[in-house]
Design an enzyme around this catalytic site. Structure first.
Site, PDB file in Angstrom:
ATOM      1  N   GLU A  48      -2.818  -6.187   1.540  1.00  0.00           N
ATOM      2  CA  GLU A  48      -3.252  -6.842   2.774  1.00  0.00           C
ATOM      3  C   GLU A  48      -3.926  -8.173   2.441  1.00  0.00           C
ATOM      4  OE1 GLU A  48      -5.809  -4.472   5.298  1.00  0.00           O
ATOM      5  OE2 GLU A  48      -5.944  -6.050   6.796  1.00  0.00           O
ATOM      6  N   ASN A  93      -5.571  -4.447   9.399  1.00  0.00           N
ATOM      7  CA  ASN A  93      -6.176  -5.144  10.529  1.00  0.00           C
ATOM      8  C   ASN A  93      -5.689  -6.591  10.614  1.00  0.00           C
ATOM      9  OD1 ASN A  93      -7.587  -2.795  10.903  1.00  0.00           O
ATOM     10  ND2 ASN A  93      -9.481  -3.541   9.996  1.00  0.00           N
ATOM     11  N   GLU A 194      -3.116   0.556  13.518  1.00  0.00           N
ATOM     12  CA  GLU A 194      -4.334   1.173  14.090  1.00  0.00           C
ATOM     13  C   GLU A 194      -4.632   0.659  15.505  1.00  0.00           C
ATOM     14  OE1 GLU A 194      -7.624   0.900  11.304  1.00  0.00           O
ATOM     15  OE2 GLU A 194      -6.648   2.296   9.951  1.00  0.00           O
ATOM     16  N   TYR A 264      -9.052   7.981   5.144  1.00  0.00           N
ATOM     17  CA  TYR A 264     -10.003   7.541   4.118  1.00  0.00           C
ATOM     18  C   TYR A 264     -11.039   8.637   3.925  1.00  0.00           C
ATOM     19  CZ  TYR A 264      -7.906   2.926   4.436  1.00  0.00           C
ATOM     20  OH  TYR A 264      -7.025   1.882   4.395  1.00  0.00           O
ATOM     21  N   GLU A 312      -1.777   4.488   5.106  1.00  0.00           N
ATOM     22  CA  GLU A 312      -3.016   4.067   4.432  1.00  0.00           C
ATOM     23  C   GLU A 312      -3.782   5.328   4.068  1.00  0.00           C
ATOM     24  OE1 GLU A 312      -5.645   1.216   6.328  1.00  0.00           O
ATOM     25  OE2 GLU A 312      -3.923   0.095   7.109  1.00  0.00           O
TER      26      GLU A 312
HETATM   27  O1  AHR Z   1      -7.346  -0.896   4.215  1.00  0.00           O
HETATM   28  C1  AHR Z   1      -8.425  -1.518   4.850  1.00  0.00           C
HETATM   29  C2  AHR Z   1      -8.379  -1.419   6.371  1.00  0.00           C
HETATM   30  O2  AHR Z   1      -8.562  -0.088   6.754  1.00  0.00           O
HETATM   31  C3  AHR Z   1      -7.064  -1.818   7.015  1.00  0.00           C
HETATM   32  O3  AHR Z   1      -6.979  -3.167   7.244  1.00  0.00           O
HETATM   33  C4  AHR Z   1      -7.105  -1.063   8.310  1.00  0.00           C
HETATM   34  O4  AHR Z   1      -5.818  -0.756   8.787  1.00  0.00           O
HETATM   35  C5  AHR Z   1      -7.949   0.162   8.006  1.00  0.00           C
HETATM   36  O5  AHR Z   1      -8.915   0.383   8.966  1.00  0.00           O
END
Ligand code: AHR
Length: 507
Positions: A48, A93, A194, A264, A312
């Protein structure tokens, strides 16, 4: 080690230190009981425009490592060694405010723009052509999310035309003018990023997103019917929108090939066992999403499959934007990643794509310090899975002692997945021993076929749970050793806090 007080004839004589009792486990595998074909797209990555991932990460013309295109050779090499199968770009993002037209044509003419997702300046020196050629050099499939935040339907369909159409139309001719005549044939695209999150530029509610994504999907597939599309599912940070997945899938119907989940995780309460127990959550989310997929397919008579793409995932809990998300990983994070990959393998029938976020520097398996590349702890389990786990996922029977935490009960110390690749007769057993201090002596039984004597074990471990790597030291890494398996059954002792991959061959 445990301390025992020795009593003789009613009086305390002395206290002695005895070795801790070895725990016992059992794993049974039957290569005929396969549960799903493993898609190599499970071993994907993500780059990114964020922090030092693109600029100062994959791309750095000023580095001694730069190749003729300005991309770092060491990062490319380490990505190839990870067998990176698919590379997502440009966000995240970031994509929700990205105008892809800013990143094409002569680099000197490209605009510098305010970038609102991460509050920075985007120079647009890396754009579509640079990225797609980089993915080709890596041998990875490119995977492009379009901007459904501030972007229009035209932006989305024109981007597909630029990348995939034969010359003869405006955007395909533009590509040719920019130096690339043959279409790139980008197969994997996603419908935004997202879009459920308030933090996203142009965030939408489920109905608004579902309707807009459907229109984008139609136009994109009309430009190139061979593309595969991922629709945004719920992201980790989302709350209070349990119906999101059902609603958007119902709008997209047959246009969705995948639904994206983002996950995450981390040691958020500074409690190792709680952290390990929380790694059961992704499996629950997969089951719930699979149930919704089945419901929507049944209700709307959708014949084609819809799969899950974890586009992700990673450990991320220590750093924020100020630290540019430069998370430093330790041994327990490597165990969490191995457990997550076990989860993907166990659910290979429905999870067909995954992208660790991100490739370099930003919540990443590799880092650059003082122009030198080094590997974080999490690099090693990733590399082992992507090197050996192909073919079919195999159902396993696992017995081991369990642990309880405040939030979870009865979590087995051993977390296991298993794969079998017919052509190579290769059986791979992936075992995380989550016990913080005790080894587990495990009987492994093959219920079908005889195992060859010569076998290899790859172990990722360290001297303690918080052990980290650095630019000067690789304390947590893969150690390879040969061992004797043979026959129908053998015993293997999994050391405390370890990830072990056993590679066996079935005769
Ligand atoms: O990977 C970091 C961020 O985490 C990404 O930009 C977003 O998609 C997610 O919230």
């Amino acid at each position: 080690m445990k301390k025992y007080i020795v009593f003789i004839a009613g009086s305390i004589l002395c206290s002695v230190v005895l070795p801790a009792q070895t725990l016992k486990g059992r794993i049974k595998v039957d290569i005929e009981r396969t549960t799903g074909t493993i898609d190599s797209l499970l071993y994907g990555n993500f780059t990114e425009h964020l922090g030092r991932c693109i600029y100062g990460g994959i791309y750095d013309p000023a580095s001694s490592q730069a190749d003729q295109y300005g991309f770092r050779k060491d990062v490319l090499q380490a990505s190839k060694e990870l067998n990176t199968s698919i590379l997502r770009w440009p966000g995240g993002n970031f994509v929700s405010g990205y105008n892809w037209m800013d990143g094409i044509g002569p680099a000197a003419n490209r605009p510098r723009k305010k970038e609102l997702a991460w509050n920075t300046i985007e120079t647009n020196q890396v754009g579509t052509d640079e990225f797609l050629r980089y993915a080709e050099r890596m041998g990875a499939q490119p995977y492009i999310p379009v901007n459904l935040g501030t972007g229009t339907l035209d932006d989305a369909r024109n981007w597909v035309e630029y990348c995939n159409s034969d010359t003869g139309t405006y955007y395909a001719n533009l590509r040719a003018k920019n130096g690339r005549i043959a279409p790139y044939k980008v197969k994997y695209w996603s419908l935004g990023n997202e879009m459920d999150g308030w933090w996203q530029m142009g965030a939408k509610n489920a109905d608004d997103y579902g309707k807009y994504a459907l229109e984008a999907a139609k136009l994109m597939k009309w430009v190139d019917p061979s593309i595969k599309l991922t629709v945004c599912g719920l992201s980790t940070w989302s709350s209070g929108t349990p119906d999101w997945n059902r609603t958007v899938l119902s709008h997209l119907k047959g246009y969705a090939d995948y639904i994206a989940l983002h996950y995450y995780f981390g040691d958020r309460t500074n409690n190792y066992l709680e952290y390990m127990a929380s790694m059961q959550e992704p499996e629950k989310e997969i089951k719930q999403t699979e149930a919704i997929i089945n419901e929507v397919r049944f209700k709307h008579r959708i014949d084609k499959p819809i799969y899950i793409a974890f586009d992700e995932y990673n450990v991320w809990y220590r750093t924020g934007v100020e630290e540019k998300l430069e998370e430093k990983y330790n041994l327990q994070d490597a165990l969490a990643i191995a457990t997550f990959l076990n989860t993907l393998i166990r659910n290979a029938h429905i999870v067909k794509m995954a992208n660790i976020a991100q490739l370099v520097n930003v919540i990443a398996p590799m880092m650059i310090t003082d122009d030198k590349l080094w590997k974080q702890t999490i690099y090693y389990p990733l590399q082992l899975f992507a090197s050996h786990c192909y073919g079919e996922s195999v159902n396993t029977f696992v017995q081991s002692d369990t642990f309880n935490t405040q939030r979870s009960k009865g979590i087995p110390y051993l977390d296991v997945s298993c794969t079998y690749q017919q052509e190579k007769q290769a059986l791979v057993i992936n075992v995380v021993n989550r016990h913080p201090s005790q080894a587990i002596e495990t009987t492994i039984e093959s219920q079908f076929g005889t195992l060859a004597k010569k076998a290899t074990a790859y172990e990722v471990n360290g001297s303690h749970l918080k052990e980290e790597n650095s630019v000067t030291q690789q304390k947590v890494k893969t150690v390879e050793r040969s061992f004797d398996a043979g026959g129908k059954q053998f015993t293997y002792t999994f050391p405390p806090h370890s990830f072990t991959q056993l590679v066996l061959s079935v005769k």
